[in-house]
Scaffold this active site. Structure first.
Site, PDB file in Angstrom:
ATOM      1  N   GLN A 231       0.828  -1.205   0.000  1.00 51.41           N
ATOM      2  CA  GLN A 231       0.000   0.000   0.000  1.00 51.41           C
ATOM      3  C   GLN A 231       0.865   1.260   0.000  1.00 51.41           C
ATOM      4  OE1 GLN A 231      -3.192  -2.058   2.980  1.00 51.41           O
ATOM      5  NE2 GLN A 231      -3.409   0.155   2.798  1.00 51.41           N
ATOM      6  N   ARG A 378      -9.073  -0.638   7.723  1.00 54.55           N
ATOM      7  CA  ARG A 378     -10.042   0.405   7.435  1.00 54.55           C
ATOM      8  C   ARG A 378     -10.390   1.244   8.653  1.00 54.55           C
ATOM      9  NH1 ARG A 378     -14.291  -0.983   2.661  1.00 54.55           N
ATOM     10  NH2 ARG A 378     -14.295   1.096   1.823  1.00 54.55           N
ATOM     11  N   CYS A 379      -9.372   1.841   9.241  1.00 56.16           N
ATOM     12  CA  CYS A 379      -9.567   2.389  10.575  1.00 56.16           C
ATOM     13  C   CYS A 379      -9.048   3.796  10.783  1.00 56.16           C
ATOM     14  CB  CYS A 379      -8.799   1.521  11.532  1.00 56.16           C
ATOM     15  SG  CYS A 379      -7.077   1.543  11.078  1.00 56.16           S
ATOM     16  N   GLU A 752     -12.686   5.119   4.724  1.00 53.25           N
ATOM     17  CA  GLU A 752     -12.804   4.366   5.968  1.00 53.25           C
ATOM     18  C   GLU A 752     -14.050   4.717   6.775  1.00 53.25           C
ATOM     19  OE1 GLU A 752      -8.223   3.533   7.101  1.00 53.25           O
ATOM     20  OE2 GLU A 752      -8.835   5.597   6.949  1.00 53.25           O
TER      21      GLU A 752
END
Ligand code: MCN
Ligand code: CUN
Length: 798
Positions: A231, A378-379, A752
């Protein structure tokens, strides 16, 4: 940084039909994905390529007496078997984590979690490598493991990190934020205080594509090329270079198509280092690709926070103070992936959407014999936990005061005119209109109707109870600024490089990397908007460190806030140059050249017929450039954001809880999001749908579990349950638009928000169904048996 015409306004401009801001342009990347032409790491095959299989420990805590690799070496096709000793010869036995801890690449002395990497077998094909791995004999001396943070901090707990000189127990750090004294005072003086203990269980991002790499050392060029599930390709290049000692210009990281990241592909894993070392030593390409259970059991997990929340309020529900205390399980190494200066990520935004006087939070982190990780999934760096805490607590308070949970939120929201707003824990919110989003959600959900229906069911002693849950969350995304946010020392800016070709089309290169978010489309839309080009004429490239500008990568929903901003600024630089070329062509002064966002044309002020398109100007830039200008039409921007962006939203979930089975059915699922100006509404909708599905997974089924021996009992898809289309209800989405005042195109991140915002809405709904019988909390994941137990405790079971 604002544009002279105030920047794009999707409500007004709506893309001008060229695929600019606000248009639901179909995703350019989908053509290759839906025709089977994607190119993922595991699709890469190189001549002479070897395969790497990792031997993993069956024990969670064990000393290694001996590793016998001789029988593995006898397997036909096995080329090498590597152990810590072999790596030590190349100074690669250990690697730094993103939090400055030191992790064994292959276990040197003591195994610290189940499935930790012990040896690696390199062979001609994957099956042979697997056969070889089975023949590696390891003599383990099994030690007592500790699995929970609470046990790890007991005085007599076995010491996990005995290789560290200054480590006498399993305690990693204490951290606190806010004004303790002021907060305590507010609590002492308060009419009402409530408190609740809640666990945010250990989760795993579980992307469809597991982690892996193809490493290829070229002895002719002294250069290594690594195709990596990454990523953050540039940051990984720097770290690769630092760990391996190979100069950075001799390291090329390519992140090809990525089958979902969700945070799992931010850290560096031992498998990457082993494969790279093997390629250098053997002078052949080496592929390492995880299996599913290896991915879930060993790579970056998420959450694992044990939290206590407290609120202090007046009788009419005005929240005065927030207090929280957290016990964090970090696993065997401190390998959290988040900005270095934030030991608990952005958890300290736990005052949420509310204007509170005082707040104080404290946290203790511990080592355990479980896989390392933290943050991924996803935070936005632990905003999930913060939002869960505050949104659950507001519901607890509403119950205590017998107030409507929508009304209590309304009374406490930070008001639109209070922005920019500095929170009690030091965050600087850019913009928001929380009540507007809540009102919209309430209306969409037909809130009053369901409240009525809930009452009716209780009165009739119905078999199925109705529960309504609300979450009015605030997110914080878009790290930097560089001065306060860095990954392993590298400041979190981002970049864009636009080159317009002589024939009027363009290539945009960015420092972020899509894993499914649609950047090849949405970033082209930003250029289309800012240069008056057609979106079809812009190609977006990313993920190759040899050609793309340096960037920090895609996580924390930072691509739009940071690289999106860089793209807009770079496009405006191109536009400025285009203006000067136009002035020359049209024989006018540069100040007299105007750009019309609607038509996308450059014209002389007061003479709209004397105009040029960007295509015509591009031709001039190369074929007929004025003597006063450099030829060419391109620009670069490295963007360090002045602030983060604060997207928000209100979610309303209506559930039906079966008193006989504990099963929870979603009646309604309403999500109103505000991510500022919207680039592509269809892509946003997709992001919301996916994130809500993951929120349902979080609330209802996902959990990485361990038994008391440290065996990971939730480490495969039989036991780690992901939601499928069957469990996903129909989502009803809506939006409001509150632009970010500091972002060049007024956009905030969105990737997110749905995962951050939805779990508390779901839990609040289930609790709400039982609230009349005194239930104040139900732990996640809310499996039917757990819900049934809670029903029974409240005397509601059938
Ligand atoms: N977008 C938009 N208008 C806005 C904001 C965003 O059109 N105002 C678009 C963007 O242009 C981009 C998408 O929405 O195409 C997401 O943008 P953004 O919110 O900036 O988030 P990132 O692109 O940085 O993506 C990261 C975020 C994170 S951190 C996780 S985790 C996650 C998520 O995205 N992982 C994903 N969504 C994912 N979606 C897929 N398919 N796969 C993942 O791995
Ligand atoms: Cu926190 S998961 Mo996303 O930031 O890659």
């Amino acid at each position: 940084q604002h544009d002279e015409d105030g920047g794009p306004d999707p409500e007004k401009h709506c893309g001008h039909g060229r695929g600019g801001m606000g248009e639901g342009v179909k995703r350019k990347e989908d053509k290759r994905f839906i025709t089977g032409r994607g190119n993922y790491v595991d699709d890469i095959k190189k001549p002479g390529m070897l395969h790497c299989e990792i031997v993993r420990s069956p024990h969670a805590h064990a000393r290694i007496n001996e590793i016998d690799t001789s029988r593995a070496m006898e397997v036909d096709g096995v080329v090498a078997v590597l152990t810590a000793e072999d790596l030590a010869a190349h100074e690669l036995a250990t690697m730094p984590t993103l939090m400055d801890d030191t992790q064994d690449v292959l276990v040197n002395d003591k195994v610290k979690f189940q499935s930790q990497e012990v040896a690696a077998v390199i062979a001609e094909d994957r099956y042979v490598a697997k056969d070889g791995a089975e023949k590696v004999a390891v003599d383990y001396e099994v030690l007592d493991p500790v699995v929970t943070a609470e046990d790890a901090l007991e005085a007599d707990a076995p010491l996990i990190r005995d290789e560290l000189d200054d480590q006498e127990d399993n305690h990693i750090f204490d951290w606190d934020v806010g004004d303790k004294e002021a907060t305590d005072k507010v609590f002492e003086a308060a009419d009402v205080t409530v408190s609740e203990q809640m666990e945010y269980q250990r989760l795993h991002p579980a992307p469809i594509e597991t982690c892996g790499c193809v490493t290829d050392w070229d002895p002719g060029k002294d250069k290594i090329t690594v195709h990596l599930t990454s990523q953050a390709p540039h940051a990984h290049r720097t770290l690769f270079s630092q760990v391996s000692g190979i100069p950075e210009h001799k390291v090329r990281i390519v992140s090809p198509d990525i089958g979902g990241g969700f945070g799992n592909k931010v850290p560096i894993y031992p498998g990457y280092v082993v494969a790279a070392a093997a390629s250098v030593v053997l002078e052949r390409p080496v592929k390492w690709m995880e299996e599913r259970s290896e991915n879930i059991q060993t790579t970056g997990f998420a959450r694992d926070y044990d939290m206590t929340g407290e609120l202090a309020a007046t009788e009419d529900g005005i929240i005065k103070g927030v207090r929280t205390d957290v016990l964090a399980n970090h696993g065997a190494y401190n390998a959290v992936a988040q900005p270095s200066k934030f030991p608990a990520g952005f958890f300290n935004i736990f005052t949420g959407s509310y204007d509170v006087e005082a707040a104080y939070g404290s946290l203790t982190a511990a080592f355990t014999n479980t896989a390392p990780g933290g943050v991924a999934y996803r935070c936005s760096f632990r905003v999930t936990e913060a939002v869960y805490l505050i949104e659950r607590m507001v519901k607890v308070l509403a119950q205590e005061l017998d107030m409507d949970p929508a009304e209590i939120r309304r009374r406490n929201f930070i008001q639109p005119e209070q922005f920019p707003y500095e929170s009690a824990t030091g965050w600087n919110y850019d913009s928001g209109d929380y009540e507007k989003a809540l009102d919209k959600a309430l209306e969409m959900a037909d809130y009053d109707h369901y409240r009525e229906e809930q009452r009716r069911r209780i009165e009739n002693d119905a078999d199925k109870l109705i529960g309504i849950g609300i979450s009015s969350f605030t997110e914080v995304v878009g790290a930097g600024p560089g001065k306060s946010c860095d990954i392993a020392g590298i400041e979190m800016f981002d970049s864009a490089d636009i080159r317009v070709n002589p024939t009027g089309n363009a290539v945009l290169r960015v420092g972020v990397q899509t894993q499914g978010q649609g950047h090849e489309t949405t970033f082209a839309q930003i250029v289309a908007e800012e240069l008056g080009m057609d979106v079809e004429n812009i190609t977006v490239e990313h993920g190759d460190t040899d050609t793309d500008p340096y960037g920090l990568g895609t996580y924390g929903s930072r691509s739009t806030p940071v690289a999106g901003a860089a793209t807009a600024v770079a496009a405006r630089k191109v536009r400025d140059k285009a203006k000067s070329i136009a002035a020359n062509e049209l024989e006018a002064a540069e100040e007299d050249i105007e750009w019309d966002r609607g038509s996308g044309e450059f014209h002389v002020a007061g003479a709209p017929d004397r105009s040029l398109t960007i295509t015509e100007i591009a031709a001039s830039a190369y074929m007929n450039h004025p003597g006063s200008e450099e030829p060419g039409l391109e620009a670069v921007n490295y963007y360090d954001p002045p602030e983060m962006t604060y997207p928000f939203g209100s979610y309303i979930v209506v559930v039906e809880v079966d008193r006989e089975t504990g099963e929870v059915d979603f009646e309604r699922f309403v999500a109103v999001d505000d991510c500022g100006n919207r680039i592509n509404p269809m892509v946003i909708e997709g992001q919301i749908h996916g994130g809500l599905a993951q929120g349902i997974g979080t609330a209802m089924m996902e959990h990485v579990t361990y038994d008391e021996n440290g065996n990971c009992t939730g480490g495969d898809f039989m036991n780690y349950l992901l939601p499928t289309a069957n469990e996903i209800p129909n989502f009803e989405t809506g939006y409001t638009v509150t632009p970010s005042p500091h972002h060049p195109i007024g956009a905030k991140g969105v990737g997110e928000s749905p995962t951050v915002g939805s779990p508390p809405a779901i839990v609040n709904a289930v609790v709400d169904a039982m609230a009349h019988a005194g239930t104040t909390h139900v732990e996640m994941p809310m499996t039917p048996d757990r819900v049934w137990e809670n029903l029974a405790e409240a005397g509601l079971e059938r």
